[in-house]
Design a protein around this motif. Structure first.
Motif, PDB file in Angstrom:
ATOM      1  N   LYS A 240       0.705  -1.170  -0.117  1.00 59.87           N
ATOM      2  CA  LYS A 240      -0.279  -0.107  -0.323  1.00 59.87           C
ATOM      3  C   LYS A 240       0.814   1.334   0.124  1.00 59.87           C
ATOM      4  CE  LYS A 240      -3.744  -2.429   2.675  1.00 59.87           C
ATOM      5  NZ  LYS A 240      -4.764  -2.195   3.801  1.00 59.87           N
ATOM      6  N   VAL A 241       2.169   1.030   0.360  1.00 61.97           N
ATOM      7  CA  VAL A 241       3.313   2.271   0.068  1.00 61.97           C
ATOM      8  C   VAL A 241       3.644   1.688  -0.847  1.00 61.97           C
ATOM      9  CG1 VAL A 241       4.538   3.388   1.194  1.00 61.97           C
ATOM     10  CG2 VAL A 241       2.756   2.321   2.315  1.00 61.97           C
ATOM     11  N   ASN A 242       4.133   3.491  -1.744  1.00 61.82           N
ATOM     12  CA  ASN A 242       4.554   3.399  -3.169  1.00 61.82           C
ATOM     13  C   ASN A 242       6.299   3.447  -2.281  1.00 61.82           C
ATOM     14  OD1 ASN A 242       2.970   3.443  -4.506  1.00 61.82           O
ATOM     15  ND2 ASN A 242       2.763   5.853  -4.168  1.00 61.82           N
ATOM     16  N   ILE A 243       7.471   2.397  -2.954  1.00 63.04           N
ATOM     17  CA  ILE A 243       8.929   2.685  -1.861  1.00 63.04           C
ATOM     18  C   ILE A 243       9.874   3.046  -3.307  1.00 63.04           C
ATOM     19  CG2 ILE A 243      10.514   0.966  -1.024  1.00 63.04           C
ATOM     20  CD1 ILE A 243       8.138   1.165   0.144  1.00 63.04           C
ATOM     21  N   ALA A 244      10.553   4.001  -3.254  1.00 61.81           N
ATOM     22  CA  ALA A 244      11.235   5.074  -3.522  1.00 61.81           C
ATOM     23  C   ALA A 244      12.397   3.585  -3.935  1.00 61.81           C
ATOM     24  CB  ALA A 244      11.220   6.324  -3.108  1.00 61.81           C
ATOM     25  N   ASP A 245      12.904   4.135  -5.743  1.00 63.18           N
ATOM     26  CA  ASP A 245      13.900   3.429  -5.440  1.00 63.18           C
ATOM     27  C   ASP A 245      15.273   4.224  -5.286  1.00 63.18           C
ATOM     28  OD1 ASP A 245      16.072   1.363  -6.551  1.00 63.18           O
ATOM     29  OD2 ASP A 245      14.885   1.521  -8.775  1.00 63.18           O
ATOM     30  N   ALA A 246      15.454   3.753  -4.236  1.00 64.96           N
ATOM     31  CA  ALA A 246      17.068   4.877  -4.407  1.00 64.96           C
ATOM     32  C   ALA A 246      17.796   4.714  -2.817  1.00 64.96           C
ATOM     33  CB  ALA A 246      16.757   6.854  -4.484  1.00 64.96           C
ATOM     34  N   GLU A 247      18.784   5.097  -3.585  1.00 67.93           N
ATOM     35  CA  GLU A 247      19.798   5.456  -1.883  1.00 67.93           C
ATOM     36  C   GLU A 247      18.858   6.627  -0.756  1.00 67.93           C
ATOM     37  OE1 GLU A 247      21.770   2.430  -1.190  1.00 67.93           O
ATOM     38  OE2 GLU A 247      21.749   2.369  -3.532  1.00 67.93           O
ATOM     39  N   LEU A 248      20.076   5.615   0.491  1.00 68.99           N
ATOM     40  CA  LEU A 248      19.221   6.692   1.701  1.00 68.99           C
ATOM     41  C   LEU A 248      19.603   7.754   1.754  1.00 68.99           C
ATOM     42  CD1 LEU A 248      17.935   6.813   4.053  1.00 68.99           C
ATOM     43  CD2 LEU A 248      19.566   4.771   5.083  1.00 68.99           C
TER      44      LEU A 248
END
Length: 319
Positions: free
Chosen positions: A168-176
Motif C-alpha cells: 500500500k506504500v510506494n517504495i522509492a528506488d533510491a539510496e538513503l
C-alpha cells in the motif's frame, strides 16, 4: 665484591627500564563499523576518551569493521586486547550456532563478555511537514524511501508489513544518502533511517525541509519485538513532543581472554568520560544505566567489579 654489587644494580635498573612501559600502557583494538559511519566516529571518540581518562595508560586503536556479524566471527582469532561492538542478539545467535552462525559455531563464542552499552540503532520514520502524514495509516498511497540493504531498510519494510501497509506504500528506488534532497524536492513523502540519535540526516532534514518523526503506539512497539526507546522533545527542530520508537541495542564486548584489570579500567573510564563525550557528540546523551537491561548475557568480571563499586544493579544472568 663491589664490582658484583654494581652489576646487580645495573641488572635491576635494566629490568625496570625494559618492563616499565609494559606495566604503564595497555593497548586495545576497538572494532566497530565502516569508516565514515557514526559508529566508527564513536569508536574514535571512545579512543580519545580512554587516552585522556587514563592519563595515556590505555591506548585504543580503532579498526574499521565490516559489520556486526564479522565482528563476532573475529573473536575466534583475536586475543585479550580485542573489543568489538555488536547487538546482544547476535551474541546469543553465535553462542547457539543459529541463523547466520549455523555451522560456524566455535567454543570462543561462549567466552564473549559485555563491557558497556553504546548508542542504540534507533528507528526514525521521517515524513515531510507537507505530506499530510500524521500516523502510519496515513502512509497509504505515499512514497517512502527505505534505502537498500541496511538494517534500517529491512526493519522499515518489516514494520510497514506489520502495520498493515504491505503493498500500500510506494517504495522509492533510491539510496538513503539521497533522502534529504529527495524530501526537499518533493520526490518522496518520507524516509526511514536507523542509527544513533540524534541522527545527522534527520537533523539536516528537520532544519532544512521541515519534518515530522512518527511515534509508535505501545501496541506497535510490542509487535516489532524490539526495545522501546523515547527520543526527548526538542531533539530535532520543530519537535515539540517526545517520540516513541524502537531500537536495536548495541554493546561493546570483549572476551574472557581480557584480564580483569583492563576490563575494569575500560568500563570505568567509559562511564566517567560519557558526559564529556556528550558535550561534543549528542548521541552519547542517550546512553545511561537504563540501557544495561538490554545486555542479554554475561558481563566481564572486570566490568562487574566497576558496576558493583558504582552501585549499578545487574541481573543474575549478567553475573
Amino acid at each position: 665484591m663491589f664490582d658484583n654489587f654494581k652489576c646487580m644494580v645495573a641488572a635491576v635498573a635494566a629490568t625496570v627500564v625494559v618492563s616499565s612501559p609494559v606495566w604503564a600502557e595497555t593497548r586495545v583494538t576497538y572494532k566497530s563499523a565502516k569508516a565514515g559511519t557514526s559508529y566508527y566516529q564513536m569508536g574514535v571518540q571512545i579512543a580519545e576518551a580512554m587516552k585522556a581518562g587514563s592519563d595515556g595508560n590505555i591506548i585504543v586503536t580503532v579498526e574499521e569493521g565490516q559489520g556486526s556479524v564479522q565482528n563476532v566471527m573475529e573473536v575466534r582469532a583475536r586475543g585479550g586486547d580485542y573489543v568489538f561492538t555488536t547487538p546482544p542478539a547476535l551474541v546469543g545467535l553465535a553462542q547457539g550456532g543459529k541463523a547466520m552462525f549455523e555451522g560456524k559455531s566455535d567454543p570462543s563464542f561462549d567466552e564473549i563478555r559485555a563491557l558497556f552499552p553504546i548508542p542504540s540503532l534507533t528507528m526514525h520514520f521521517v515524513v515531510s511537514a507537507d505530506s499530510g502524514i500524521d500516523s502510519f495509516e496515513d502512509m497509504e498511497g505515499k512514497t517512502i524511501l527505505l534505502g537498500k540493504g541496511s538494517f534500517g531498510a529491512r526493519e522499515g519494510e518489516k514494520y510497514l508489513n506489520l502495520f498493515g501497509l504491505e503493498g500500500k506504500v510506494n517504495i522509492a528506488d533510491a539510496e538513503l544518502s539521497n533522502a534529504v534532497g529527495a524530501l526537499k524536492n518533493g520526490q518522496i513523502d518520507g524516509f526511514v533511517t536507523a542509527g544513533s540519535w540524534p541522527a545527522p540526516n534527520v537533523v539536516e532534514a528537520a532544519a532544512s525541509a521541515g519534518v515530522k518523526v512518527l511515534s509508535l503506539s505501545d501496541d506497535q512497539v510490542a509487535q516489532t519485538k524490539r526495545a522501546r526507546l523515547v527520543i526527548p522533545a526538542g531533539t530535532y527542530a520543530g519537535q515539540d513532543e517526545d517520540i516513541v520508537t524502537t531500537s536495536l541495542p548495541v554493546v561493546a564486548y570483549t572476551t574472557t581472554k581480557m584480564d580483569d584489570d583492563t576490563a575494569y579500567q575500560l568500563t570505568k573510564t567509559f562511564w566517567e568520560s560519557k558526559n564529556a563525550m556528550a558535550e561534543t557528540a549528542a548521541w552519547w546523551a542517550g546512553v545511561d544505566t537504563d540501557l544495561m537491561e538490554n545486555i542479554a548475557g554475561k558481563i566481564h568480571p572486570g566490568a562487574i567489579r566497576y558496576y558493583k563499586e558504582a552501585g549499578i544493579a545487574l541481573t543474575d544472568d549478567q553475573m
